[in-house]
Design an enzyme around this catalytic site. Sequence first.
Site, short mmCIF file in Angstrom:
data_model
loop_
_atom_site.label_atom_id
_atom_site.label_comp_id
_atom_site.label_asym_id
_atom_site.label_seq_id
_atom_site.Cartn_x
_atom_site.Cartn_y
_atom_site.Cartn_z
N LYS A 53 -10.92 -31.25 -37.63
CA LYS A 53 -11.06 -32.26 -38.69
C LYS A 53 -12.23 -31.92 -39.62
O LYS A 53 -12.10 -31.99 -40.84
CB LYS A 53 -11.25 -33.65 -38.06
N GLN A 97 -13.11 -40.65 -32.47
CA GLN A 97 -12.03 -39.96 -31.77
C GLN A 97 -11.71 -40.67 -30.45
O GLN A 97 -12.61 -41.01 -29.68
CB GLN A 97 -12.46 -38.50 -31.51
N ASP A 120 -8.39 -44.04 -39.99
CA ASP A 120 -7.30 -43.91 -39.01
C ASP A 120 -6.19 -44.94 -39.24
O ASP A 120 -5.10 -44.80 -38.69
CB ASP A 120 -7.86 -44.14 -37.59
N1 L34 Z 1 -9.28 -41.84 -33.62
N2 L34 Z 1 -8.19 -40.42 -32.17
C1 L34 Z 1 -8.32 -40.92 -33.41
N3 L34 Z 1 -7.53 -40.53 -34.44
C2 L34 Z 1 -6.56 -39.61 -34.25
O1 L34 Z 1 -5.75 -39.26 -35.25
C3 L34 Z 1 -6.40 -39.04 -32.98
N4 L34 Z 1 -5.49 -38.03 -32.72
C4 L34 Z 1 -4.82 -38.02 -31.42
C5 L34 Z 1 -5.90 -38.12 -30.33
N5 L34 Z 1 -6.98 -39.03 -30.68
C6 L34 Z 1 -7.22 -39.49 -31.93
C7 L34 Z 1 -5.66 -36.76 -33.14
O2 L34 Z 1 -6.46 -36.42 -33.99
C8 L34 Z 1 -4.14 -36.66 -31.43
N6 L34 Z 1 -4.81 -35.92 -32.48
C9 L34 Z 1 -4.63 -34.54 -32.75
C10 L34 Z 1 -5.16 -33.92 -33.86
C11 L34 Z 1 -5.00 -32.57 -34.09
C12 L34 Z 1 -4.30 -31.80 -33.21
C13 L34 Z 1 -3.74 -32.40 -32.11
C14 L34 Z 1 -3.92 -33.76 -31.88
C15 L34 Z 1 -4.16 -30.33 -33.48
O3 L34 Z 1 -4.90 -29.78 -34.26
N7 L34 Z 1 -3.24 -29.64 -32.80
C16 L34 Z 1 -3.02 -28.23 -32.97
C17 L34 Z 1 -3.39 -27.45 -31.72
C18 L34 Z 1 -4.79 -27.66 -31.28
C19 L34 Z 1 -5.16 -26.86 -30.04
O4 L34 Z 1 -5.17 -25.64 -30.14
O5 L34 Z 1 -5.42 -27.48 -28.97
C20 L34 Z 1 -1.53 -27.99 -33.24
O6 L34 Z 1 -1.20 -26.96 -33.82
O7 L34 Z 1 -0.72 -28.82 -32.84
#
Ligand code: L34
Length: 283
Positions: A53, A97, A120
């Site tokens: 982020k 988060q 959010d």
């Molecule tokens: N307050 N908490 C708050 N806001 C959110 O919007 C979230 N969320 C969820 C968990 N808690 C939160 C996220 O940010 C899930 N989430 C989230 C954000 C980004 C990614 C996954 C979940 C992400 O970048 N995923 C990558 C892989 C990351 C890795 O290598 O582990 C992808 O390509 O899917």
Amino acid sequence: MGQIIDGKALSVVVKDEVKAEVAELEAKYGRKPCLVVIIVGENPASQVYVRNKVKAAAYTGMESQLIELPADISEEALLGKIVELNNDPKVDGILVQLPLPKHIDEEKVIDTISREKDVDGFHPGNVAGLWLGKDCIVPCTPAGIMRLIDSIGYELKGKNAVVVGRSNIVGKPVAKLLLDRHATVTIAHSRTADLGAVCRTADVLITAVGKAGLVDGSMIKPGAIVIDVGMNRNAEGKLCGDVDFASAEPVASWITPVPGGVGPMTIAMLMKNTIHCFLSRQK
Ligand code: L34
């Protein structure tokens, strides 16, 4: 054979849009939007997400700050920090988060972030706004899902959409967004009888449960669009979604991968939401 909806590539398109907007806003208002991300404790997955982020914010040129707080911080101290940021005129967006350590009441935290800085879209005022069809901040993951569907030019009107999962963060809000587009929406969950039969009615299937392999190819209607919101680790420690990609991909017409699907779009839409918060604070 299913085509891949590339969330990673689309997230760059969205972040480039935001980058251009940030430059315009700075020229017009003499300051850049500013996002503050708070992480409590050292959950390794959360650490990856918040780092992504802050990196995305830097890419767009907006201001950002990562506040890392110890896992044993008191609820009172965390709420105090949020109030301080609420009152800081330079801060446009505040994100805490989730999940939080057990001794902290998440609902209290969400309620404390001022509605106008709630990037959010979790604040009760924004949730009410979404369900009443008023101007509000839409949660990042559901907003990203809609943008993914729009990117393939898909018309949702009259289609059957099935959402598996009923969380406040994904399942419930995305169901409302699909309803707004005139889809016929079913929300399924852990107690749904014959999940396979329900999923097979879906022209658009969205899975947001957090259970690897929950949905396989036999549960997918041929030609369906599959959006996988799950973020799990399988037995080998590899990142995977709720959908068994190998069996689902040949049946679907379009499918999002994990990683590289919904995750990057969640972050891109957070950048959009920060702009939205900045603009509503100018009024
Ligand atoms: N307050 N908490 C708050 N806001 C959110 O919007 C979230 N969320 C969820 C968990 N808690 C939160 C996220 O940010 C899930 N989430 C989230 C954000 C980004 C990614 C996954 C979940 C992400 O970048 N995923 C990558 C892989 C990351 C890795 O290598 O582990 C992808 O390509 O899917």
